[in-house]
Design a protein around this motif. Structure first.
Motif, PDB file in Angstrom:
ATOM      1  N   SER A 196      -5.278  -8.243  15.158  1.00 18.82           N
ATOM      2  CA  SER A 196      -5.980  -7.672  16.542  1.00 18.82           C
ATOM      3  C   SER A 196      -6.571  -6.386  16.205  1.00 18.82           C
ATOM      4  O   SER A 196      -6.014  -5.502  16.113  1.00 18.82           O
ATOM      5  N   PRO A 197      -7.921  -6.326  16.708  1.00 13.58           N
ATOM      6  CA  PRO A 197      -8.468  -5.073  16.637  1.00 13.58           C
ATOM      7  C   PRO A 197      -8.129  -4.094  17.053  1.00 13.58           C
ATOM      8  O   PRO A 197      -7.949  -2.950  16.456  1.00 13.58           O
ATOM      9  N   GLU A 198      -7.336  -4.333  18.421  1.00 12.03           N
ATOM     10  CA  GLU A 198      -6.728  -2.818  19.078  1.00 12.03           C
ATOM     11  C   GLU A 198      -5.599  -2.662  18.592  1.00 12.03           C
ATOM     12  O   GLU A 198      -5.108  -1.353  18.833  1.00 12.03           O
ATOM     13  N   ASN A 199      -4.918  -3.443  17.640  1.00  5.42           N
ATOM     14  CA  ASN A 199      -3.884  -2.852  16.828  1.00  5.42           C
ATOM     15  C   ASN A 199      -4.093  -1.915  15.699  1.00  5.42           C
ATOM     16  O   ASN A 199      -3.089  -1.433  14.972  1.00  5.42           O
ATOM     17  N   GLY A 200      -5.384  -1.837  15.226  1.00  7.16           N
ATOM     18  CA  GLY A 200      -5.716  -1.345  14.156  1.00  7.16           C
ATOM     19  C   GLY A 200      -6.274   0.291  14.465  1.00  7.16           C
ATOM     20  O   GLY A 200      -6.931   0.582  15.444  1.00  7.16           O
ATOM     21  N   ARG A 201      -6.119   1.137  13.381  1.00  2.00           N
ATOM     22  CA  ARG A 201      -6.696   2.398  13.524  1.00  2.00           C
ATOM     23  C   ARG A 201      -7.190   2.899  12.173  1.00  2.00           C
ATOM     24  O   ARG A 201      -6.582   2.775  10.911  1.00  2.00           O
ATOM     25  N   LEU A 202      -8.221   3.397  12.024  1.00  2.00           N
ATOM     26  CA  LEU A 202      -8.907   4.105  10.755  1.00  2.00           C
ATOM     27  C   LEU A 202      -8.005   5.397  10.546  1.00  2.00           C
ATOM     28  O   LEU A 202      -8.132   6.202  11.321  1.00  2.00           O
ATOM     29  N   ILE A 203      -7.502   5.247   9.356  1.00  2.00           N
ATOM     30  CA  ILE A 203      -6.490   6.653   9.226  1.00  2.00           C
ATOM     31  C   ILE A 203      -7.616   7.788   8.538  1.00  2.00           C
ATOM     32  O   ILE A 203      -7.454   8.721   8.754  1.00  2.00           O
ATOM     33  N   LEU A 204      -8.197   7.155   7.354  1.00  2.00           N
ATOM     34  CA  LEU A 204      -8.916   7.982   6.696  1.00  2.00           C
ATOM     35  C   LEU A 204      -9.979   7.467   5.690  1.00  2.00           C
ATOM     36  O   LEU A 204      -9.983   6.213   5.687  1.00  2.00           O
ATOM     37  N   ARG A 205     -10.931   8.171   5.408  1.00  2.00           N
ATOM     38  CA  ARG A 205     -12.096   7.579   4.510  1.00  2.00           C
ATOM     39  C   ARG A 205     -11.710   8.510   3.180  1.00  2.00           C
ATOM     40  O   ARG A 205     -11.960   9.864   3.222  1.00  2.00           O
ATOM     41  N   ARG A 206     -11.586   7.954   2.079  1.00  2.00           N
ATOM     42  CA  ARG A 206     -11.622   8.704   0.885  1.00  2.00           C
ATOM     43  C   ARG A 206     -12.786   8.369  -0.083  1.00  2.00           C
ATOM     44  O   ARG A 206     -13.269   7.261   0.036  1.00  2.00           O
ATOM     45  N   VAL A 207     -12.954   9.229  -0.931  1.00  2.00           N
ATOM     46  CA  VAL A 207     -13.985   8.970  -2.118  1.00  2.00           C
ATOM     47  C   VAL A 207     -13.536   8.847  -3.262  1.00  2.00           C
ATOM     48  O   VAL A 207     -12.678   9.667  -3.802  1.00  2.00           O
ATOM     49  N   ILE A 208     -13.857   7.645  -3.782  1.00  2.00           N
ATOM     50  CA  ILE A 208     -12.913   7.739  -5.237  1.00  2.00           C
ATOM     51  C   ILE A 208     -14.227   7.006  -6.031  1.00  2.00           C
ATOM     52  O   ILE A 208     -14.820   5.790  -5.805  1.00  2.00           O
ATOM     53  N   ASP A 209     -14.643   7.597  -7.183  1.00  2.00           N
ATOM     54  CA  ASP A 209     -15.665   7.390  -7.990  1.00  2.00           C
ATOM     55  C   ASP A 209     -16.896   7.088  -7.046  1.00  2.00           C
ATOM     56  O   ASP A 209     -17.310   7.981  -6.359  1.00  2.00           O
ATOM     57  N   ASN A 210     -17.521   6.061  -7.170  1.00  2.00           N
ATOM     58  CA  ASN A 210     -18.958   5.842  -6.345  1.00  2.00           C
ATOM     59  C   ASN A 210     -18.466   4.862  -5.205  1.00  2.00           C
ATOM     60  O   ASN A 210     -19.322   4.197  -4.658  1.00  2.00           O
TER      61      ASN A 210
END
Length: 166
Positions: A92-106
């Protein structure tokens, strides 16, 4: 089979308007987007899956659900789609949360956490992608990493996930 295309992103994560064929080298300064999906239940356990022996890389390794964002899709849509395709779980989309965005190589890696109860008997594996699934706690994941049984693009992401998301 048609080539899978991904949006080319700039160093800030913005779409450039160009497309890239997945699996081919990217140019310097070009980035793609992928997701890592952690599903956690009320006991603080994580639903992980074992990769098929037929996948390109990291065969028979355990991991959270992961996937590449294809052209035109966004991070959340891909997180939901990958959970459905790989383990047959309708998040369910409402159960989700974006915790972080990392950069790994490209690659930009969006790390998602979904707080959702899933009965393990309801998991439907796609044998081309996954061959097993189970609920495990944090200590088990850490031991699996040490034992070389668990793949993780970035252990720091896991630590941040634990601090912010559970």
């Amino acid at each position: 089979m048609m080539a899978e295309l991904q949006d080319v992103l700039d160093e800030f994560g913005n779409k450039t308007g160009r497309l890239h064929e997945r699996g081919t080298p990217m140019q310097p300064g070009e980035y793609r987007l992928a997701v890592e999906v952690w599903i956690v239940n009320g006991k603080g356990e994580f639903l992980i899956s074992k990769r098929s022996p037929h996948v390109r890389a990291s065969q028979n390794m355990w991991q959270p659900t992961t996937g590449a964002v294809i052209a035109g899709d966004d991070s959340l849509k891909t997180a939901l789609k990958e959970a459905w395709e790989e383990i047959g779980v309708m998040l369910s989309p409402e159960n989700g949360r974006l915790i972080l965005r990392r950069v790994i190589d490209n690659m930009f890696l969006d790390v998602w956490i979904f707080h959702q109860e899933v009965d393990i008997s309801d998991v439907m594996l796609d044998p081309k992608e996954t061959v097993d699934a189970k609920w495990v706690d944090e200590d088990t994941i850490r031991q699996m990493i040490v034992n070389g049984e668990f793949i993780l693009d970035d252990v720091d992401s896991f630590n941040i996930l634990l601090k912010q998301g559970t």
